[in-house]
Design a protein around this motif. Structure first.
Motif, PDB file in Angstrom:
ATOM      1  N   ILE A 432       0.880  -0.884   0.032  1.00  0.00           N
ATOM      2  CA  ILE A 432       0.084  -0.052  -0.118  1.00  0.00           C
ATOM      3  C   ILE A 432       0.777   1.296   0.067  1.00  0.00           C
ATOM      4  O   ILE A 432       0.657   2.201  -0.882  1.00  0.00           O
ATOM      5  N   ASN A 436       1.160   4.081  -3.024  1.00  0.00           N
ATOM      6  CA  ASN A 436       1.044   5.452  -3.018  1.00  0.00           C
ATOM      7  C   ASN A 436       1.946   6.126  -3.539  1.00  0.00           C
ATOM      8  O   ASN A 436       1.863   7.408  -3.916  1.00  0.00           O
ATOM      9  N   SER A 451      -5.825   4.682  -5.144  1.00  0.00           N
ATOM     10  CA  SER A 451      -4.939   3.741  -4.131  1.00  0.00           C
ATOM     11  C   SER A 451      -5.517   2.257  -4.587  1.00  0.00           C
ATOM     12  O   SER A 451      -5.902   1.990  -5.483  1.00  0.00           O
ATOM     13  N   ASN A 485      -7.641   1.974   0.598  1.00  0.00           N
ATOM     14  CA  ASN A 485      -6.252   2.266   1.117  1.00  0.00           C
ATOM     15  C   ASN A 485      -5.834   1.532   2.178  1.00  0.00           C
ATOM     16  O   ASN A 485      -5.217   1.835   2.880  1.00  0.00           O
TER      17      ASN A 485
END
Length: 499
Positions: A432, A436, A451, A485
């Motif tokens: 993650i 990003n 995301s 996200n």
């Protein structure tokens, strides 16, 4: 398309083509080699048959025509007995005059089985006890008897001349009176001359070094000129001849001579009508494998050339086939945009791992949040670039040992085996974070809210791909429901154990 896939496919095709081609080529070469061997053996067998046939013919012909000669020898033997009755001192006999009168040689053999007098002077002193033990035994039996006897086609030991011999004992049994008549000048011998047959066969077949015929004592039928006549079999081969006589079976010995091998064969022969031991003979055939080896060498060279052509052809054909079918095959199991595995490959891999009952098999589902806004705002070309970036990032984070696949528009799946819950959580958090960073670095999509959301499920004992996929999908749904996200483990019994 992955270049390694094409390379692997090419190598597999080359290996398969070469394996099939080599098997066929070696099989053909083996059959060709066997045909050459059979042809060589057939040639030798033909030579043997011809010699045996020639000997059989001349023996049979003489058996039919022999009685007239035998009657003459019997009459002359009676005259010699009458002469012996009148004069038993052989010193007073005129052997040369008797030879001219009879047209036959005369021999006197004493109780020691030695030739003590003869019209054929080279045989005077010949000791049958030393040279011919079996024949010497027969002479003792004939001397002790009282009847006239005659043998079949035989040889003069001194020079190998083909003769017929007869024997009659003197009344006092002190001597054997022997007569010998040459058969080589008779028309029958000229017509059925086995010596000429041997010479013809030798000149016709390159593999035949020599053909000889020996009597059972090892003396050779051959040249009539003493200077050319090597009358006895060699000492090293005499045991084979003797074994052939005693066993009645073919004897063979192979010797190396330079680059080639020479084979000695001894074939026992017995005339249909036995007379003494003269009708028991042995045929010696000496042959080489030069022609056989030469043909094999020629075929071997041709075989090597064929293999080289096969090698070149197989490699060329494999490259061509690989170029033609690699992409379709690759696309059957891979995503064309990202190069990742597709759903078909993913399902097969999960099924395989479940069947192997791999410990802690987990499925991570990754979905791009708000991806539709990219296609709507920036177009599908930019959307494809984002998908490629996401695929590359996912592979970098989870590593090659874990299978990554794209199974839908913006949906990715990662399969973990034997990876603990803590490590999966760390990978999910890192993924993650890395996504990003990558998307932020692009700048132009920063305000689109793109995301990823992740759902993770761990297989239990009863899970199959469909059930495991459904669990991960539910976990993914929760991640999106809780604000995107982020990652979520499927809330089940397995989750509690891993937590």
């Amino acid at each position: 398309m992955n270049k390694y896939f094409r390379m692997q496919l090419t190598l597999i095709l080359i290996a398969f083509s070469l394996a099939v081609s080599f098997v066929i080529a070696f099989f053909d070469y083996g059959k060709l080699k066997e045909r050459v061997r059979i042809g060589h053996e057939t040639e030798i067998s033909l030579v043997e048959d011809k010699i045996v046939e020639s000997l059989t013919t001349i023996d049979n012909v003489y058996n039919l025509m022999d009685y007239q000669i035998a009657d003459e020898m019997k009459a002359y033997s009676d005259e010699l007995l009458a002469l012996y009755e009148k004069e038993n001192d052989f010193e007073r006999w005129d052997f040369q005059a008797l030879k001219e009168r009879f047209g036959m040689d005369i021999y006197v053999i004493d109780t020691r089985n030695q030739v003590v007098y003869s019209s054929f002077e080279p045989d005077i002193g010949l000791d049958f006890n030393k040279c011919c033990s079996a024949f010497s035994k027969l002479l003792n039996e004939r001397r002790a008897g009282a009847e006239f006897s005659h043998d079949g086609l035989d040889l003069q030991q001194y020079n190998g001349e083909i003769k017929k011999f007869s024997y009659v004992p003197t009344p006092d049994n002190h001597y054997l009176l022997e007569l010998g008549i040459s058969l080589e000048n008779h028309g029958i011998f000229e017509k059925f001359n086995f010596i000429k047959t041997m010479d013809t066969l030798k000149s016709r077949y390159e593999s035949v070094n020599s053909i000889q015929i020996y009597n059972s004592e090892g003396f050779r039928f051959g040249e009539t000129e003493a200077a050319k006549y090597d009358k006895e079999i060699t000492p090293e081969m005499r045991p084979l001849l003797r074994e052939a006589v005693l066993s009645g079976k073919v004897q063979k010995r192979v010797q190396s001579m330079g680059k080639h091998r020479v084979t000695y064969r001894y074939i026992p022969y017995n005339a249909d009508e036995k007379r003494g031991i003269s009708t028991q003979r042995v045929i010696e055939i000496i042959y080489n494998d030069a022609e056989f080896s030469g043909l094999l060498g020629q075929y071997r060279n041709e075989f090597i050339q064929q293999l080289m052509l096969i090698l070149i052809g197989a490699i060329s054909l494999s490259f061509l086939i690989a170029r033609l079918v690699a992409r379709p095959i690759h696309l059957a199991f891979h995503d064309s945009l990202t190069g990742l595995k597709n759903r078909v490959a993913l399902e097969e891999e999960v099924h395989n791992r479940l069947e192997k009952k791999q410990r802690l098999l987990a499925l991570m589902m990754v979905d791009l949040d708000n991806f539709k806004t990219i296609n709507d705002s920036l177009g599908h070309g930019e959307g494809d670039r984002i998908l490629q970036l996401a695929a590359k990032t996912i592979q970098e984070i989870v590593g090659e040992k874990n299978l990554t696949a794209r199974i839908g528009g913006d949906e990715f799946v990662v399969i973990f085996s034997d990876v603990g819950a803590m490590e999966i959580r760390q990978l999910a958090s890192k993924l993650i974070e890395k996504i990003n960073e990558s998307f932020d670095a692009l700048g132009h999509i920063e305000n689109l809210g793109v995301s990823i959301s992740i759902g993770i499920a761990v297989a239990t004992g009863d899970d199959r791909f469909e059930s495991l996929y459904e669990k991960a999908d539910r976990a993914l749904y929760l991640s999106k429901e809780n604000g995107k996200n982020q990652y979520t483990f499927y809330n089940g019994e397995q989750d509690n154990r891993m937590d």
